[in-house]
Design a protein around this motif. Sequence first.
Motif, PDB file in Angstrom:
ATOM      1  N   LEU A 138       0.882  -1.157   0.000  1.00 27.37           N
ATOM      2  CA  LEU A 138       0.000   0.000   0.000  1.00 27.37           C
ATOM      3  C   LEU A 138       0.922   1.208   0.000  1.00 27.37           C
ATOM      4  O   LEU A 138       1.804   1.329   0.856  1.00 27.37           O
ATOM      5  CB  LEU A 138      -0.887  -0.014   1.244  1.00 27.37           C
ATOM      6  N   CYS A 139       0.757   2.092  -0.984  1.00 26.93           N
ATOM      7  CA  CYS A 139       1.677   3.210  -1.146  1.00 26.93           C
ATOM      8  C   CYS A 139       0.952   4.545  -1.031  1.00 26.93           C
ATOM      9  O   CYS A 139      -0.101   4.751  -1.633  1.00 26.93           O
ATOM     10  CB  CYS A 139       2.375   3.109  -2.504  1.00 26.93           C
ATOM     11  N   PHE A 140       1.535   5.439  -0.260  1.00 30.49           N
ATOM     12  CA  PHE A 140       0.999   6.781  -0.093  1.00 30.49           C
ATOM     13  C   PHE A 140       1.322   7.586  -1.348  1.00 30.49           C
ATOM     14  O   PHE A 140       2.484   7.719  -1.733  1.00 30.49           O
ATOM     15  CB  PHE A 140       1.625   7.426   1.136  1.00 30.49           C
ATOM     16  N   GLN A 141       0.276   8.101  -2.007  1.00 36.44           N
ATOM     17  CA  GLN A 141       0.452   8.910  -3.215  1.00 36.44           C
ATOM     18  C   GLN A 141      -0.080  10.309  -2.935  1.00 36.44           C
ATOM     19  O   GLN A 141      -1.235  10.478  -2.531  1.00 36.44           O
ATOM     20  CB  GLN A 141      -0.307   8.292  -4.397  1.00 36.44           C
ATOM     21  N   GLU A 142       0.766  11.278  -3.165  1.00 33.97           N
ATOM     22  CA  GLU A 142       0.381  12.666  -2.893  1.00 33.97           C
ATOM     23  C   GLU A 142       0.538  13.486  -4.157  1.00 33.97           C
ATOM     24  O   GLU A 142       1.535  13.396  -4.853  1.00 33.97           O
ATOM     25  CB  GLU A 142       1.275  13.229  -1.785  1.00 33.97           C
ATOM     26  N   ASN A 143      -0.506  14.264  -4.466  1.00 29.08           N
ATOM     27  CA  ASN A 143      -0.418  15.210  -5.581  1.00 29.08           C
ATOM     28  C   ASN A 143      -1.152  16.484  -5.181  1.00 29.08           C
ATOM     29  O   ASN A 143      -1.581  16.617  -4.038  1.00 29.08           O
ATOM     30  CB  ASN A 143      -0.967  14.594  -6.887  1.00 29.08           C
ATOM     31  N   ALA A 144      -1.329  17.406  -6.114  1.00 28.95           N
ATOM     32  CA  ALA A 144      -1.928  18.709  -5.799  1.00 28.95           C
ATOM     33  C   ALA A 144      -3.363  18.584  -5.289  1.00 28.95           C
ATOM     34  O   ALA A 144      -3.803  19.370  -4.458  1.00 28.95           O
ATOM     35  CB  ALA A 144      -1.889  19.605  -7.023  1.00 28.95           C
ATOM     36  N   GLU A 145      -4.109  17.574  -5.771  1.00 25.67           N
ATOM     37  CA  GLU A 145      -5.521  17.449  -5.415  1.00 25.67           C
ATOM     38  C   GLU A 145      -5.775  16.607  -4.176  1.00 25.67           C
ATOM     39  O   GLU A 145      -6.737  16.830  -3.451  1.00 25.67           O
ATOM     40  CB  GLU A 145      -6.326  16.843  -6.576  1.00 25.67           C
ATOM     41  N   GLN A 146      -4.935  15.579  -3.948  1.00 25.87           N
ATOM     42  CA  GLN A 146      -5.244  14.661  -2.863  1.00 25.87           C
ATOM     43  C   GLN A 146      -4.005  13.935  -2.368  1.00 25.87           C
ATOM     44  O   GLN A 146      -2.971  13.912  -3.028  1.00 25.87           O
ATOM     45  CB  GLN A 146      -6.280  13.634  -3.317  1.00 25.87           C
ATOM     46  N   ALA A 147      -4.151  13.322  -1.209  1.00 19.94           N
ATOM     47  CA  ALA A 147      -3.119  12.463  -0.632  1.00 19.94           C
ATOM     48  C   ALA A 147      -3.825  11.200  -0.168  1.00 19.94           C
ATOM     49  O   ALA A 147      -4.631  11.250   0.770  1.00 19.94           O
ATOM     50  CB  ALA A 147      -2.434  13.162   0.528  1.00 19.94           C
ATOM     51  N   THR A 148      -3.568  10.079  -0.834  1.00 20.73           N
ATOM     52  CA  THR A 148      -4.302   8.846  -0.570  1.00 20.73           C
ATOM     53  C   THR A 148      -3.385   7.634  -0.668  1.00 20.73           C
ATOM     54  O   THR A 148      -2.264   7.721  -1.158  1.00 20.73           O
ATOM     55  CB  THR A 148      -5.464   8.679  -1.577  1.00 20.73           C
TER      56      THR A 148
END
Length: 195
Positions: A138-148
Motif C-alpha cells: 500500500l503506497c501513499f500517493q500525494e499530488n496537488a488534489e489529494q493524498a491517498t
Amino acid sequence: MEQYQVQKWFQSKKRNQATEVTSSPNPLEEFINISDTSHSNSAPESSSDLPKDTGEKVPDETNLEFEARSSRDGAWYDVATFLTHRVLSSGELEVRVRYQGFGAEEDEWVNVKKAVRERSVPLESSECWKVAVGDLVLCFQENAEQATYYDARVIEIQRKLHDIRGCRCLFLIQYDHDQTEEKVNLRRLCRRPAN
C-alpha cells in the motif's frame, strides 16, 4: 478470510452490546446467520461451516483493524467502524463503513470480498528487508488534489546503506489503479499483513 474476520468483528460488537447504526431490527443476528457469499443462494451459515479448531493458535479477529477501498476514488482508507450490512440478491455481502477521520456524509457501502481487508502495516526503517520485488504494498500517493493510499507492486529495489536518518533504499512501484510508476522511499509504503 476477510468475510470471516468481519463476521467475528460483528459478533464481538454484539457481545459487547455496542450501539451501532442499523438498517433492520436486529442486523447483527442476521449477519451472523447470513449465507456464505462464495455460494450464492446457499443455506444459512452454520457453526459447522466456520473454520474448525485445529489446535493451532488463531489470532483474535475481534481486535483486528480493517481498511476498505472507496468506490469514489479507488483508494484505501482505515475503517473506523462497520455500521450495518446487507446481502445483495447475488448473495454478495456488503457493509456500510465509516472511515477513520471522516464524517457520516462519507459513509459508503463496500463489498466485503472485493473491498475490505485487514489493515496494512506501516514499515519501520529497519524493515526494508521485508519488501521484495513483486510484493503487493500500500503506497501513499500525494499530488496537488489529494493524498491517498493505493495498492501498488514493487518493480525494483535499490538497496542503500542506512544512515542516522534511517532507510535510504528506493523502491520503484507501479500503482494498480492507473499503472503509473514512481520511485518512493520506505516511509511511503505499508506492507500487507502475513496470512
